[in-house]
Scaffold this active site. Structure first.
Site, PDB file in Angstrom:
ATOM      1  CG  HIS A  61      -0.314   0.108   2.530  1.00 15.76           C
ATOM      2  ND1 HIS A  61       0.449  -0.906   3.073  1.00 15.76           N
ATOM      3  CD2 HIS A  61      -0.307   1.113   3.452  1.00 15.76           C
ATOM      4  CE1 HIS A  61       0.885  -0.540   4.263  1.00 15.76           C
ATOM      5  NE2 HIS A  61       0.437   0.690   4.519  1.00 15.76           N
ATOM      6  CG  HIS A  63      -0.303   4.311   4.917  1.00 17.08           C
ATOM      7  ND1 HIS A  63      -1.010   3.570   5.835  1.00 17.08           N
ATOM      8  CD2 HIS A  63      -1.187   5.218   4.406  1.00 17.08           C
ATOM      9  CE1 HIS A  63      -2.265   4.007   5.875  1.00 17.08           C
ATOM     10  NE2 HIS A  63      -2.396   4.994   5.016  1.00 17.08           N
ATOM     11  CG  ASP A  65       4.824   2.966   7.372  1.00 14.76           C
ATOM     12  OD1 ASP A  65       3.923   3.459   6.672  1.00 14.76           O
ATOM     13  OD2 ASP A  65       4.632   2.012   8.145  1.00 14.76           O
ATOM     14  CG  ASP A 210       0.509  -1.657   7.564  1.00 15.16           C
ATOM     15  OD1 ASP A 210       1.403  -2.518   7.690  1.00 15.16           O
ATOM     16  OD2 ASP A 210       0.700  -0.448   7.728  1.00 15.16           O
ATOM     17  CG  HIS A 268       3.485  -2.957  10.753  1.00 13.00           C
ATOM     18  ND1 HIS A 268       2.625  -2.182  11.497  1.00 13.00           N
ATOM     19  CD2 HIS A 268       3.890  -2.180   9.714  1.00 13.00           C
ATOM     20  CE1 HIS A 268       2.504  -0.982  10.931  1.00 13.00           C
ATOM     21  NE2 HIS A 268       3.265  -0.954   9.836  1.00 13.00           N
TER      22      HIS A 268
END
Length: 300
Positions: A61, A63, A65, A210, A268
């Site tokens: 994805h 994001h 990070d 995530d 994570h």
């Protein structure tokens, strides 16, 4: 066989021990990066993996990070005068983030190395012959997120005792039988079914970044040899996990247990919890669980 090198295992905030998310998967001579958090290029060097034959990135994805390491990696590859094009596979909105990030640094349509952008849609991403990669949608806040299934096919191997009994000599005839084609020896036809054992050796690796829920994901994960998935929170903070779009260790472990996964690897990791506490919570539900540390190497 899939070889995994965990280059970054932290949640959004890195620590001294954990870098931002990135995972290197190697199979059949190919090397694929899943996510590319800030500092991934240095993690590649520190792990000993280096940059050779690295020409594909799968992004879970958009994001930051998970993507901020791309410009630094590309800059280094450009300075090394790498001639290989890099293909980035991601959801359309994630690709838009990456394209705008690169354009802000080098100008629209420009980068230090040749880059191809391949938007993801559920289904097959790559057929590399010796293995395939499929993707499936994952729910994580406001992103177009995807998980990935790496699958190597089960193969049938020649049975040496049957070959001896039937008098099949070493050489091309055995190759023909292994390829599924009959051979003729004298006045006899030897069929592949006469000398091939049952299918074996297929491997299934599932990587999920995530995610705020595992609902609807079972069909992609069932019977996986290895599942890599996040566990950012402990169960006592489940309401906070919902607010931020993440799983708890209990949820990740319950998901693995319900889907006959052979081994679970948690990533994570949040610095708010000791690893031992996360692992204790998960193993109560699914004993074959480990927490990945940066530079861990696992072969499936």
């Amino acid at each position: 066989m899939f070889a995994l090198t965990f280059l970054g295992t932290s949640a959004s905030v890195p620590s001294v021990e954990r870098n931002h998310p990135a995972l290197l998967v190697e199979a059949a001579g190919k090397r694929i990066l899943v996510d590319c958090g800030e500092g991934t290029q240095r993690q590649l060097l520190r792990s000993g993996a280096g940059f050779r034959r690295l020409d594909r990135i799968l992004l879970t994805h958009g994001h930051l990070d998970h993507v901020l390491g791309i410009p630094g990696l590309f800059s280094t590859l450009g300075l090394r005068q790498s001639a290989d094009a890099m293909t980035i596979h991601a959801g359309p909105r994630t690709l838009d983030i990456v394209i705008r990030m690169l354009a802000g640094l080098w100008g629209a349509g420009r980068a230090p190395i040749p880059v191809e952008f391949a938007p993801l849609a559920e289904g097959q991403v790559i057929d590399a012959g010796d293995f395939t990669i499929d993707c499936f949608p994952v729910r994580h806040r406001d992103t177009d997120s995807f998980g990935f299934v790496f699958q190597s096919p089960a193969r049938r191997h020649l049975l040496s005792d049957r070959l001896e009994v039937l008098g099949v000599p070493d050489g091309p005839m055995r190759g023909e039988l292994a390829a599924g084609r009959p051979v003729v020896i004298g006045d006899r036809t030897i069929d592949p079914e006469d000398v091939l054992g049952p299918p074996s050796g297929g491997r299934r690796l599932v990587v999920i970044g995530d995610t705020e829920t595992t609902d609807g994901l079972s069909k992609h994960v069932a019977d996986a040899d290895l599942l890599v998935i996040e566990a950012t929170f402990l169960d006592r903070d489940a309401s906070t996990a919902r607010d931020y779009g993440h799983l708890t260790a209990t949820e990740a472990a319950s998901f693995a247990a319900a889907n006959n996964v052979k081994q679970l690897v948690l990533v994570h990791m949040s610095g708010r919890y000791p690893d031992e506490e996360i692992l204790a919570e998960a193993t109560k539900v699914f004993p074959i669980t480990r927490i990945a540390a940066d530079f861990d190497h696992i072969v499936v």
